[in-house]
Design a protein around this motif. Structure first.
Motif, PDB file in Angstrom:
ATOM      1  N   LYS A   1      -8.299   0.520  -8.484  1.00 11.29           N
ATOM      2  CA  LYS A   1      -7.819  -0.688  -9.160  1.00 11.29           C
ATOM      3  C   LYS A   1      -7.001  -0.344 -10.400  1.00 11.29           C
ATOM      4  CE  LYS A   1      -9.325  -5.077 -10.922  1.00 11.29           C
ATOM      5  NZ  LYS A   1     -10.441  -5.934 -11.240  1.00 11.29           N
ATOM      6  N   GLY A   2      -5.820  -0.946 -10.490  1.00  7.99           N
ATOM      7  CA  GLY A   2      -4.985  -0.803 -11.659  1.00  7.99           C
ATOM      8  C   GLY A   2      -4.085   0.416 -11.668  1.00  7.99           C
ATOM      9  N   ILE A   3      -4.194   1.297 -10.699  1.00 10.50           N
ATOM     10  CA  ILE A   3      -3.343   2.480 -10.649  1.00 10.50           C
ATOM     11  C   ILE A   3      -2.183   2.180  -9.715  1.00 10.50           C
ATOM     12  CG2 ILE A   3      -3.174   4.902 -10.030  1.00 10.50           C
ATOM     13  CD1 ILE A   3      -6.088   5.203 -10.795  1.00 10.50           C
ATOM     14  N   VAL A   4      -0.971   2.387 -10.230  1.00 11.79           N
ATOM     15  CA  VAL A   4       0.224   2.032  -9.485  1.00 11.79           C
ATOM     16  C   VAL A   4       1.088   3.273  -9.305  1.00 11.79           C
ATOM     17  CG1 VAL A   4       2.252   0.528  -9.471  1.00 11.79           C
ATOM     18  CG2 VAL A   4       0.140  -0.262 -10.517  1.00 11.79           C
ATOM     19  N   MET A   5       1.670   3.425  -8.118  1.00 13.92           N
ATOM     20  CA  MET A   5       2.555   4.551  -7.850  1.00 13.92           C
ATOM     21  C   MET A   5       3.993   4.131  -8.131  1.00 13.92           C
ATOM     22  SD  MET A   5       2.928   6.704  -4.384  1.00 13.92           S
ATOM     23  CE  MET A   5       3.548   8.349  -4.433  1.00 13.92           C
ATOM     24  N   TYR A   6       4.708   4.955  -8.884  1.00 18.27           N
ATOM     25  CA  TYR A   6       6.085   4.665  -9.258  1.00 18.27           C
ATOM     26  C   TYR A   6       6.986   5.860  -8.981  1.00 18.27           C
ATOM     27  CZ  TYR A   6       4.415   0.808 -12.224  1.00 18.27           C
ATOM     28  OH  TYR A   6       3.856  -0.348 -12.695  1.00 18.27           O
ATOM     29  N   GLN A   7       8.280   5.593  -9.004  1.00 19.44           N
ATOM     30  CA  GLN A   7       9.305   6.615  -9.095  1.00 19.44           C
ATOM     31  C   GLN A   7      10.197   6.171 -10.243  1.00 19.44           C
ATOM     32  OE1 GLN A   7      11.274   7.084  -5.338  1.00 19.44           O
ATOM     33  NE2 GLN A   7       9.568   8.206  -4.466  1.00 19.44           N
ATOM     34  N   GLY A   8      10.582   7.120 -11.093  1.00 21.10           N
ATOM     35  CA  GLY A   8      11.388   6.732 -12.229  1.00 21.10           C
ATOM     36  C   GLY A   8      12.064   7.916 -12.885  1.00 21.10           C
ATOM     37  N   THR A   9      12.807   7.627 -13.945  1.00 20.86           N
ATOM     38  CA  THR A   9      13.583   8.633 -14.662  1.00 20.86           C
ATOM     39  C   THR A   9      13.076   8.745 -16.092  1.00 20.86           C
ATOM     40  OG1 THR A   9      15.505   8.023 -13.331  1.00 20.86           O
ATOM     41  CG2 THR A   9      15.922   9.314 -15.307  1.00 20.86           C
TER      42      THR A   9
ATOM     43  N   ILE B   1      10.902   2.857  -0.671  1.00 15.49           N
ATOM     44  CA  ILE B   1      11.966   3.578  -1.355  1.00 15.49           C
ATOM     45  C   ILE B   1      13.248   2.763  -1.388  1.00 15.49           C
ATOM     46  CG2 ILE B   1      13.393   5.646  -1.290  1.00 15.49           C
ATOM     47  CD1 ILE B   1      10.958   7.099  -0.169  1.00 15.49           C
ATOM     48  N   VAL B   2      13.516   1.971  -0.381  1.00 14.83           N
ATOM     49  CA  VAL B   2      14.734   1.167  -0.357  1.00 14.83           C
ATOM     50  C   VAL B   2      14.728   0.143  -1.483  1.00 14.83           C
ATOM     51  CG1 VAL B   2      16.086  -0.470   1.002  1.00 14.83           C
ATOM     52  CG2 VAL B   2      15.029   1.498   2.109  1.00 14.83           C
ATOM     53  N   ASP B   3      13.610  -0.574  -1.653  1.00 13.51           N
ATOM     54  CA  ASP B   3      13.512  -1.590  -2.691  1.00 13.51           C
ATOM     55  C   ASP B   3      13.074  -1.003  -4.021  1.00 13.51           C
ATOM     56  OD1 ASP B   3      14.260  -3.528  -0.915  1.00 13.51           O
ATOM     57  OD2 ASP B   3      12.202  -4.024  -0.367  1.00 13.51           O
ATOM     58  N   ALA B   4      12.567   0.221  -4.014  1.00 14.45           N
ATOM     59  CA  ALA B   4      12.116   0.920  -5.213  1.00 14.45           C
ATOM     60  C   ALA B   4      11.081   0.103  -5.970  1.00 14.45           C
ATOM     61  CB  ALA B   4      13.292   1.277  -6.097  1.00 14.45           C
ATOM     62  N   GLN B   5      10.145  -0.489  -5.268  1.00 11.33           N
ATOM     63  CA  GLN B   5       9.088  -1.259  -5.887  1.00 11.33           C
ATOM     64  C   GLN B   5       7.841  -0.392  -6.014  1.00 11.33           C
ATOM     65  OE1 GLN B   5       9.378  -4.320  -7.117  1.00 11.33           O
ATOM     66  NE2 GLN B   5      11.515  -4.320  -6.513  1.00 11.33           N
ATOM     67  N   PRO B   6       7.053  -0.590  -7.083  1.00 13.19           N
ATOM     68  CA  PRO B   6       5.818   0.165  -7.235  1.00 13.19           C
ATOM     69  C   PRO B   6       4.787  -0.322  -6.227  1.00 13.19           C
ATOM     70  CG  PRO B   6       5.973  -1.510  -8.903  1.00 13.19           C
ATOM     71  CD  PRO B   6       7.283  -1.512  -8.156  1.00 13.19           C
ATOM     72  N   SER B   7       3.746   0.466  -6.034  1.00 10.70           N
ATOM     73  CA  SER B   7       2.678   0.050  -5.145  1.00 10.70           C
ATOM     74  C   SER B   7       1.342   0.333  -5.795  1.00 10.70           C
ATOM     75  CB  SER B   7       2.769   0.781  -3.801  1.00 10.70           C
ATOM     76  OG  SER B   7       2.598   2.160  -4.004  1.00 10.70           O
ATOM     77  N   ILE B   8       0.350  -0.479  -5.477  1.00  8.82           N
ATOM     78  CA  ILE B   8      -0.978  -0.313  -6.042  1.00  8.82           C
ATOM     79  C   ILE B   8      -1.775   0.581  -5.106  1.00  8.82           C
ATOM     80  CG2 ILE B   8      -3.117  -1.517  -6.586  1.00  8.82           C
ATOM     81  CD1 ILE B   8      -1.477  -3.851  -7.483  1.00  8.82           C
ATOM     82  N   SER B   9      -2.438   1.569  -5.687  1.00 15.50           N
ATOM     83  CA  SER B   9      -3.247   2.456  -4.877  1.00 15.50           C
ATOM     84  C   SER B   9      -4.606   1.811  -4.638  1.00 15.50           C
ATOM     85  CB  SER B   9      -3.400   3.812  -5.561  1.00 15.50           C
ATOM     86  OG  SER B   9      -4.287   3.687  -6.654  1.00 15.50           O
ATOM     87  N   ILE B  10      -5.469   2.533  -3.961  1.00  5.81           N
ATOM     88  CA  ILE B  10      -6.792   2.015  -3.656  1.00  5.81           C
ATOM     89  C   ILE B  10      -7.594   1.816  -4.942  1.00  5.81           C
ATOM     90  CG2 ILE B  10      -8.963   2.563  -2.492  1.00  5.81           C
ATOM     91  CD1 ILE B  10      -7.276   4.021  -0.401  1.00  5.81           C
TER      92      ILE B  10
ATOM     93  N   THR C   1       0.795  -1.215   0.000  1.00  6.36           N
ATOM     94  CA  THR C   1       0.000   0.000   0.000  1.00  6.36           C
ATOM     95  C   THR C   1       0.829   1.266   0.000  1.00  6.36           C
ATOM     96  OG1 THR C   1      -0.121  -0.129   2.397  1.00  6.36           O
ATOM     97  CG2 THR C   1      -1.945  -1.087   1.151  1.00  6.36           C
ATOM     98  N   GLU C   2       2.121   1.172   0.130  1.00  3.94           N
ATOM     99  CA  GLU C   2       2.954   2.361   0.074  1.00  3.94           C
ATOM    100  C   GLU C   2       4.256   2.044  -0.631  1.00  3.94           C
ATOM    101  OE1 GLU C   2       5.164   2.485   4.292  1.00  3.94           O
ATOM    102  OE2 GLU C   2       3.016   2.801   4.383  1.00  3.94           O
ATOM    103  N   THR C   3       4.893   3.085  -1.139  1.00  7.32           N
ATOM    104  CA  THR C   3       6.121   2.883  -1.885  1.00  7.32           C
ATOM    105  C   THR C   3       7.266   2.572  -0.941  1.00  7.32           C
ATOM    106  OG1 THR C   3       5.366   4.420  -3.553  1.00  7.32           O
ATOM    107  CG2 THR C   3       7.717   3.960  -3.495  1.00  7.32           C
TER     108      THR C   3
END
Length: 148
Positions: free
Chosen positions: A63-71, A52-61, A48-50
């Motif tokens: 459906k199908g929307i994912v939070m990312y960090q990227g370049t 940052i150490v593993d830099a894995q995406p997370s799914i928001s509430i 449910t949350e990002t």
């Protein structure tokens, strides 16, 4: 000898009939709670949350929307296009990246939803629609295009 054969056959038939009438069903395996504290992480993690150490995406509430960090990266293929490489090395092809974020090396935090049933000529990454875009930094540009 005949008596022995008759008794033996009687016992054999009795055991066969009893064995055939045994209606014991196999017992389903008992459900045991998982005691392992580690959680396997897939490309689209269901946390449910990002992290940052593993830099894995997370799914928001939603459906199908994912939070990312990227370049953000400019790819000089198929006429050139803008793509995002996430911290988990996933390639996203944003359909709606605003022009103010089209800078090679720009670090973003954003929500993405995969667009299905649509094809592009780029054949690179997962076609996505972005929302809630926030600039979180800048890294060195790798683009050789002078427009950037």
């Amino acid at each position: 000898m005949r008596t022995f054969t008759a008794i033996f056959l009687s016992l054999l038939i009795t055991l066969f009939v009893v064995g055939c009438n045994d209606k014991s069903q196999p017992q389903p395996p008992s459900e045991q709670p998982v005691t392992d504290s580690s959680v396997p992480v897939a490309p689209l993690s269901q946390t449910t949350e990002t992290n940052i150490v593993d830099a894995q995406p997370s799914i928001s509430i939603k459906k199908g929307i994912v939070m990312y960090q990227g370049t953000v990266r400019y790819m000089n293929l198929e006429g050139g296009f803008w793509g995002i490489i996430t911290d988990s090395s996933q390639k996203l092809l944003p359909q709606n990246l605003p022009s103010e974020y089209k800078k090679d090396g720009l670090r973003l935090s954003f929500n993405a939803k995969e667009i299905k049933g649509m094809m592009t000529i780029q054949q690179w990454g997962t076609l996505s629609s972005l929302s809630d875009i926030t600039v979180i930094g800048q890294v060195d540009s790798k683009a050789s295009d002078p427009r950037i």
